[in-house]
Write a protein that holds these residues in place. Sequence first.
Motif, PDB file in Angstrom:
ATOM      1  N   GLU A 164       0.839  -1.194   0.000  1.00 30.95           N
ATOM      2  CA  GLU A 164       0.000   0.000   0.000  1.00 30.95           C
ATOM      3  C   GLU A 164       0.880   1.253   0.000  1.00 30.95           C
ATOM      4  OE1 GLU A 164      -3.154  -0.305  -0.361  1.00 30.95           O
ATOM      5  OE2 GLU A 164      -3.324  -2.465  -0.011  1.00 30.95           O
ATOM      6  N   GLY A 165       0.258   2.412   0.077  1.00 33.98           N
ATOM      7  CA  GLY A 165       0.971   3.677   0.065  1.00 33.98           C
ATOM      8  C   GLY A 165       0.808   4.380  -1.270  1.00 33.98           C
ATOM      9  N   CYS A 166       1.150   5.652  -1.305  1.00 32.69           N
ATOM     10  CA  CYS A 166       0.921   6.432  -2.519  1.00 32.69           C
ATOM     11  C   CYS A 166       1.810   5.994  -3.685  1.00 32.69           C
ATOM     12  CB  CYS A 166       1.109   7.918  -2.213  1.00 32.69           C
ATOM     13  SG  CYS A 166      -0.252   8.623  -1.235  1.00 32.69           S
ATOM     14  N   HIS A 167       3.032   5.562  -3.403  1.00 36.09           N
ATOM     15  CA  HIS A 167       3.858   5.046  -4.488  1.00 36.09           C
ATOM     16  C   HIS A 167       3.211   3.800  -5.102  1.00 36.09           C
ATOM     17  CE1 HIS A 167       7.162   7.772  -4.341  1.00 36.09           C
ATOM     18  NE2 HIS A 167       7.541   7.454  -3.116  1.00 36.09           N
ATOM     19  N   ALA A 168       2.738   2.905  -4.256  1.00 35.57           N
ATOM     20  CA  ALA A 168       2.092   1.690  -4.750  1.00 35.57           C
ATOM     21  C   ALA A 168       0.812   2.027  -5.512  1.00 35.57           C
ATOM     22  CB  ALA A 168       1.778   0.758  -3.572  1.00 35.57           C
TER      23      ALA A 168
END
Length: 305
Positions: A164-168
Amino acid sequence: MRRRTSALVPLVVLLCLTAGCGGGQGERADAARPSQGEAAPPDTRLRDLTPAEEVEIDRAEDRLVLRCMEREGFRYWPGPVAGVEERKTGRYVVDDVDWARRHGYGRAFDRAAEQTRRTHPNITYANALPERERIRYSLALDGDLDDVVTAELPSGGAVRTPREGCHAEAREHLYGDHAAWFRAAKTVTSLTPLYVPLILRDERLTSASDAWARCMAKAGKPFRSPDEIREKRDGLVQGMSEDEAQRAEVELAVTEAECARETSLGTTARSLEREYRAKALADHAGEFTAYRTMRLAALSRARDL
């Protein structure tokens, strides 16, 4: 914040010379992987990206990360993204004389990367946040390290990335499936330990390298191989001012490139890299097809942003 930076790396990495050494994503990983014992040839209709197209994707990814971070309530500054010229650093041998005259060994790129690591707004902004918010910022941007996607490497071992996360999220948008992309990309871009030792023993490379070394000695630069220059690069300019170091590196890089052209060392290395890499990819044709498919899809999506 993401940034590709030039760096001194071992020869096993430097020998990745063709455009197909980048990364990419696409369909689900299981669909991309050939059945056990099967070694179907890669789909040659799928082209690789140009460095300029890779820049487009990286910039699009940063824009998507910006949107995601703003939605999470944080500020974010995209870039900087390495340009086409910077992406030519780190090759086994410099054989572009014009590039060598402009950049030497990419010293200016190295300095810019170090400056970014120290002073980029994303770094200073995150460091200024209260501890609780700094933790939330990190989770929003990079995800939870306890919830990861794992990719088994062809040469053994594994690498992981947060799920997860914004990069993902940005890569999910661009490539269609973040997990599948990560596994395909890491498979395709982690093959060098399997074939580089073979290249280094190939008589075509050793012959060209010996000829290059004779050319360098004749020019007053007695280095046995381009790798020796990389190993000694910092020591060669120790005690010099930045301007002096840049001039010295440009002079050496130009000589290296002229000898590489005269002896065809760069052409030989790239040809052998393509040859041996193709053989290594035969056992990972599904991942290679998925890698190129997802990269082309990501380019299309990047241009639609």
